[in-house]
Design a protein around this motif. Structure first.
Motif, PDB file in Angstrom:
ATOM      1  N   GLU A  84      32.126  21.122  24.991  1.00 34.17           N
ATOM      2  CA  GLU A  84      30.846  20.418  24.917  1.00 34.17           C
ATOM      3  C   GLU A  84      29.768  21.206  25.667  1.00 34.17           C
ATOM      4  O   GLU A  84      28.632  21.347  25.190  1.00 34.17           O
ATOM      5  CB  GLU A  84      30.991  19.011  25.500  1.00 34.17           C
ATOM      6  CG  GLU A  84      31.847  18.081  24.643  1.00 34.17           C
ATOM      7  CD  GLU A  84      32.236  16.809  25.375  1.00 34.17           C
ATOM      8  OE1 GLU A  84      31.801  16.636  26.546  1.00 34.17           O
ATOM      9  OE2 GLU A  84      32.979  15.993  24.802  1.00 34.17           O
ATOM     10  N   LYS A  85      30.126  21.722  26.841  1.00 34.79           N
ATOM     11  CA  LYS A  85      29.189  22.520  27.630  1.00 34.79           C
ATOM     12  C   LYS A  85      28.815  23.810  26.907  1.00 34.79           C
ATOM     13  O   LYS A  85      27.648  24.214  26.871  1.00 34.79           O
ATOM     14  CB  LYS A  85      29.833  22.842  28.982  1.00 34.79           C
ATOM     15  CG  LYS A  85      28.972  23.685  29.924  1.00 34.79           C
ATOM     16  CD  LYS A  85      27.827  22.897  30.495  1.00 34.79           C
ATOM     17  CE  LYS A  85      27.136  23.673  31.615  1.00 34.79           C
ATOM     18  NZ  LYS A  85      25.954  22.959  32.123  1.00 34.79           N
ATOM     19  N   ARG A  86      29.803  24.467  26.288  1.00 32.10           N
ATOM     20  CA  ARG A  86      29.517  25.714  25.563  1.00 32.10           C
ATOM     21  C   ARG A  86      28.581  25.452  24.373  1.00 32.10           C
ATOM     22  O   ARG A  86      27.720  26.265  24.057  1.00 32.10           O
ATOM     23  CB  ARG A  86      30.817  26.355  25.058  1.00 32.10           C
ATOM     24  CG  ARG A  86      31.844  26.706  26.116  1.00 32.10           C
ATOM     25  CD  ARG A  86      31.429  27.792  27.081  1.00 32.10           C
ATOM     26  NE  ARG A  86      30.600  27.353  28.171  1.00 32.10           N
ATOM     27  CZ  ARG A  86      31.057  26.751  29.284  1.00 32.10           C
ATOM     28  NH1 ARG A  86      32.335  26.475  29.425  1.00 32.10           N
ATOM     29  NH2 ARG A  86      30.218  26.427  30.246  1.00 32.10           N
ATOM     30  N   GLN A  87      28.767  24.302  23.714  1.00 34.03           N
ATOM     31  CA  GLN A  87      27.908  23.967  22.580  1.00 34.03           C
ATOM     32  C   GLN A  87      26.457  23.866  23.031  1.00 34.03           C
ATOM     33  O   GLN A  87      25.535  24.394  22.381  1.00 34.03           O
ATOM     34  CB  GLN A  87      28.357  22.655  21.946  1.00 34.03           C
ATOM     35  CG  GLN A  87      27.487  22.208  20.779  1.00 34.03           C
ATOM     36  CD  GLN A  87      27.899  20.858  20.222  1.00 34.03           C
ATOM     37  OE1 GLN A  87      28.919  20.305  20.624  1.00 34.03           O
ATOM     38  NE2 GLN A  87      27.123  20.318  19.318  1.00 34.03           N
ATOM     39  N   THR A  88      26.236  23.194  24.152  1.00 38.04           N
ATOM     40  CA  THR A  88      24.870  23.055  24.683  1.00 38.04           C
ATOM     41  C   THR A  88      24.292  24.415  25.053  1.00 38.04           C
ATOM     42  O   THR A  88      23.137  24.729  24.734  1.00 38.04           O
ATOM     43  CB  THR A  88      24.885  22.137  25.918  1.00 38.04           C
ATOM     44  OG1 THR A  88      25.416  20.861  25.551  1.00 38.04           O
ATOM     45  CG2 THR A  88      23.484  21.957  26.477  1.00 38.04           C
ATOM     46  N   GLU A  89      25.105  25.237  25.714  1.00 46.05           N
ATOM     47  CA  GLU A  89      24.637  26.566  26.125  1.00 46.05           C
ATOM     48  C   GLU A  89      24.362  27.453  24.914  1.00 46.05           C
ATOM     49  O   GLU A  89      23.389  28.223  24.905  1.00 46.05           O
ATOM     50  CB  GLU A  89      25.676  27.227  27.024  1.00 46.05           C
ATOM     51  CG  GLU A  89      25.829  26.551  28.372  1.00 46.05           C
ATOM     52  CD  GLU A  89      27.056  27.028  29.124  1.00 46.05           C
ATOM     53  OE1 GLU A  89      27.095  26.863  30.341  1.00 46.05           O
ATOM     54  OE2 GLU A  89      27.984  27.556  28.470  1.00 46.05           O
ATOM     55  N   ALA A  90      25.210  27.349  23.898  1.00 45.73           N
ATOM     56  CA  ALA A  90      25.019  28.171  22.700  1.00 45.73           C
ATOM     57  C   ALA A  90      23.698  27.842  22.028  1.00 45.73           C
ATOM     58  O   ALA A  90      22.975  28.732  21.571  1.00 45.73           O
ATOM     59  CB  ALA A  90      26.177  27.951  21.724  1.00 45.73           C
ATOM     60  N   GLY A  93      21.073  29.600  23.872  1.00 47.17           N
ATOM     61  CA  GLY A  93      21.208  31.043  23.990  1.00 47.17           C
ATOM     62  C   GLY A  93      21.542  31.514  25.380  1.00 47.17           C
ATOM     63  O   GLY A  93      21.167  32.631  25.785  1.00 47.17           O
ATOM     64  N   ASN A  94      22.279  30.701  26.152  1.00 45.60           N
ATOM     65  CA  ASN A  94      22.598  31.100  27.527  1.00 45.60           C
ATOM     66  C   ASN A  94      24.063  30.848  27.874  1.00 45.60           C
ATOM     67  O   ASN A  94      24.387  30.231  28.898  1.00 45.60           O
ATOM     68  CB  ASN A  94      21.683  30.373  28.516  1.00 45.60           C
ATOM     69  CG  ASN A  94      21.807  28.855  28.434  1.00 45.60           C
ATOM     70  OD1 ASN A  94      22.348  28.321  27.467  1.00 45.60           O
ATOM     71  ND2 ASN A  94      21.317  28.164  29.437  1.00 45.60           N
ATOM     72  N   LEU A  95      24.947  31.323  27.026  1.00 45.86           N
ATOM     73  CA  LEU A  95      26.384  31.233  27.312  1.00 45.86           C
ATOM     74  C   LEU A  95      26.728  32.056  28.547  1.00 45.86           C
ATOM     75  O   LEU A  95      26.045  33.040  28.864  1.00 45.86           O
ATOM     76  CB  LEU A  95      27.190  31.744  26.119  1.00 45.86           C
ATOM     77  CG  LEU A  95      27.266  30.828  24.890  1.00 45.86           C
ATOM     78  CD1 LEU A  95      27.795  31.601  23.690  1.00 45.86           C
ATOM     79  CD2 LEU A  95      28.155  29.622  25.172  1.00 45.86           C
ATOM     80  N   PRO A  96      27.803  31.691  29.267  1.00 44.12           N
ATOM     81  CA  PRO A  96      28.243  32.504  30.413  1.00 44.12           C
ATOM     82  C   PRO A  96      28.599  33.915  29.952  1.00 44.12           C
ATOM     83  O   PRO A  96      28.995  34.136  28.805  1.00 44.12           O
ATOM     84  CB  PRO A  96      29.478  31.760  30.917  1.00 44.12           C
ATOM     85  CG  PRO A  96      29.369  30.388  30.360  1.00 44.12           C
ATOM     86  CD  PRO A  96      28.662  30.518  29.056  1.00 44.12           C
ATOM     87  N   ASP A  97      28.502  34.870  30.880  1.00 44.08           N
ATOM     88  CA  ASP A  97      28.796  36.261  30.525  1.00 44.08           C
ATOM     89  C   ASP A  97      30.210  36.408  29.986  1.00 44.08           C
ATOM     90  O   ASP A  97      30.433  37.034  28.939  1.00 44.08           O
ATOM     91  CB  ASP A  97      28.622  37.159  31.763  1.00 44.08           C
ATOM     92  CG  ASP A  97      27.213  37.126  32.297  1.00 44.08           C
ATOM     93  OD1 ASP A  97      26.358  37.809  31.723  1.00 44.08           O
ATOM     94  OD2 ASP A  97      26.974  36.403  33.294  1.00 44.08           O
ATOM     95  N   VAL A  98      31.183  35.844  30.705  1.00 45.13           N
ATOM     96  CA  VAL A  98      32.594  35.954  30.325  1.00 45.13           C
ATOM     97  C   VAL A  98      33.171  34.557  30.217  1.00 45.13           C
ATOM     98  O   VAL A  98      32.927  33.711  31.082  1.00 45.13           O
ATOM     99  CB  VAL A  98      33.385  36.795  31.349  1.00 45.13           C
ATOM    100  CG1 VAL A  98      34.863  36.829  30.987  1.00 45.13           C
ATOM    101  CG2 VAL A  98      32.819  38.209  31.430  1.00 45.13           C
ATOM    102  N   MET A  99      33.946  34.319  29.151  1.00 47.82           N
ATOM    103  CA  MET A  99      34.515  32.994  28.918  1.00 47.82           C
ATOM    104  C   MET A  99      35.990  33.091  28.555  1.00 47.82           C
ATOM    105  O   MET A  99      36.394  33.975  27.801  1.00 47.82           O
ATOM    106  CB  MET A  99      33.783  32.300  27.748  1.00 47.82           C
ATOM    107  CG  MET A  99      32.329  32.009  27.993  1.00 47.82           C
ATOM    108  SD  MET A  99      31.440  31.625  26.447  1.00 47.82           S
ATOM    109  CE  MET A  99      31.253  33.285  25.755  1.00 47.82           C
ATOM    110  N   GLN A 100      36.779  32.199  29.130  1.00 50.04           N
ATOM    111  CA  GLN A 100      38.117  31.951  28.593  1.00 50.04           C
ATOM    112  C   GLN A 100      37.876  31.315  27.226  1.00 50.04           C
ATOM    113  O   GLN A 100      37.036  30.429  27.089  1.00 50.04           O
ATOM    114  CB  GLN A 100      38.845  31.000  29.531  1.00 50.04           C
ATOM    115  CG  GLN A 100      40.288  30.720  29.199  1.00 50.04           C
ATOM    116  CD  GLN A 100      40.923  29.853  30.265  1.00 50.04           C
ATOM    117  OE1 GLN A 100      41.238  30.303  31.341  1.00 50.04           O
ATOM    118  NE2 GLN A 100      41.085  28.569  29.953  1.00 50.04           N
TER     119      GLN A 100
END
Length: 429
Positions: A84-90, A93-100
């Motif tokens: 859910e958090k990644r969807q909001t960030e995507a 346009g501000n996803l974390p640099d590195v993601m599991q």
């Protein structure tokens, strides 16, 4: 067994629409080399619990000691909340640099331009010698590498040796699916119907996939084309009719009564076809009365076929919007390939995919058993299928639901086939 991932699968379709709006983010250009003097701060995100968070913190400490110019800020959430958090960030346009990363979402995010092309780092910043080709190929979508597996698992069969001794039946000696059916019937007969050989294996789409792969086909191609028709699916589900009717397998009603345990976890069946990384959960459910597990290969459809494959327990990916591609790739390499990652994580993320990390990991007896199992099926391991199509989780769940209805006898095979193909038409367009 209830799965948080399964419960969250229904969100995937809505997520896809949101990601489409955020697509075409573009990838960062890389010089291919890390500047050791540039002060960099990276954001790292993963799903897990406090135990995994502590392990990540230890690995990050080791990383920052080796790369003092890079600071890593990490955050973690439970699995549904993570996506859910990644969807909001995507969308912003501000996803974390590195993601599991999860295998099920790799295509969705990569095809929307949200993940960085990692091919530019392979053999350079990201060492490839410790990662066999069949491991590296797992993270490829459309000819481009977007994820590096941290760990692997394979489809297998867990058995309960202690319960088999109690029933008085030998371990399944291997053979065809018919042989497996006969063996399950032998268990049910020997126990007087108190214990069953297993559950109806035609309710799992992975068993269908194993059979299709043995025939030189597949579930879904890279373009979303089904590798089977209505007749082949009907044949598969019909092959379970006998064991559903003769009492060789545990009744669907009984499975509902013991849920969220599986029949195997409740010690009502002596075998379970599943991914090999489920063993720890089974041991916890079975308790001291059943302290060991058997782990053997699934039944054979076609002798000599490479019907099995390794899939990632999880991967690491880099956001296309990162300002620091070289530093991010350096962190990914450390998280996957370093001896420190193997020593600290052990098998918390699954059996390490990197030979360097695996050699450094201290394996408990179950982890060693899984490593030995994956080595034992080397001749049956073929190339991994394409990264799951968008909506695969929804189709997998529909397949399971229809298998449940077949178990209850509330639907015919023809009706199940019709419903599944109707769902495919909706999902695949």
């Amino acid at each position: 067994m209830f799965s948080t991932k399964r419960a969250f699968a229904g969100v995937a379709l809505a997520t896809g629409a949101a990601l489409a709006l955020a697509g075409c983010a573009g990838g960062s250009e890389s010089s291919g080399e890390l500047d050791p003097d540039e002060e960099v701060t990276l954001d790292l995100a993963f799903w897990g619990n406090d135990v995994r968070a502590d392990l990540y913190n230890q690995v990050i400490d080791a990383f920052e000691e080796e790369y003092p110019n890079i600071t890593v800020n990490s955050t973690f959430l439970g699995y549904p909340e993570f996506w859910e958090k990644r969807q909001t960030e995507a969308a912003g346009g501000n996803l974390p640099d590195v993601m599991q990363f999860d295998y099920s979402y790799l295509r969705q995010y990569s095809e929307n331009g949200l993940l960085l092309d990692l091919d530019q780092f392979l053999g350079g910043i990201i060492a490839t010698d410790p990662l066999p080709d069949n491991i590296l190929s797992i993270g490829v979508v459309g000819g481009t590498t977007y994820g590096i597996p941290t760990s692997t698992n394979a489809w297998g069969m867990y058995t309960n040796p202690t319960l088999l001794d109690e029933v008085g039946v030998d371990e399944f000696a291997g053979g065809s699916w018919d042989d497996y059916n006969d063996w399950m019937g032998e268990v049910a007969d020997a126990s007087g119907g108190e214990v069953f050989g297993g559950s109806d294996w035609t309710g799992r789409i992975q068993n269908f996939e194993v059979q299709l792969r043995s025939e030189g086909s597949y579930l879904f191609s890279d373009d979303g084309e089904a590798g089977f028709d209505e007749a082949r699916l009907a044949e598969f589900w019909e092959s379970g009719a006998g064991i559903r009717e003769d009492g060789s397998v545990i009744a669907q009603q009984t499975l509902e009564e013991v849920a969220p345990l599986s029949g195997f976890g409740a010690a009502l069946t002596v075998s379970e076809l599943t991914w090999d990384n489920f063993g720890g959960g089974y041991l916890a459910e079975l308790g001291e009365a059943y302290p060991e597990l058997g782990l053997i290969a699934p039944p054979v459809t076609v002798e000599g076929a490479q019907d099995l494959y390794l899939k990632p327990s999880m991967l690491h990916s880099i956001a296309a919007n990162t300002e620091y591609p070289e530093a991010s790739a350096t962190l990914v390499d450390f998280l996957i390939n370093s001896e420190a990652s193997g020593e600290i994580f052990g098998t918390n993320r699954g059996l390490p995919a990197s030979e360097t990390a695996l050699a450094a990991a201290e394996l408990d007896p179950l982890s060693q058993q899984i490593a030995d199992y994956e080595a034992s099926i080397a001749d049956r391991l073929g190339d991994a299928p394409p990264v799951p199509i968008n909506g695969y989780g929804t189709l997998e769940e529909k397949f399971r639901q229809l298998g449940t209805e077949l178990g209850f006898g509330t639907i015919t095979v023809d009706e199940a086939v019709s419903q599944f193909f109707g769902e495919m038409d909706v999902i695949l367009g």
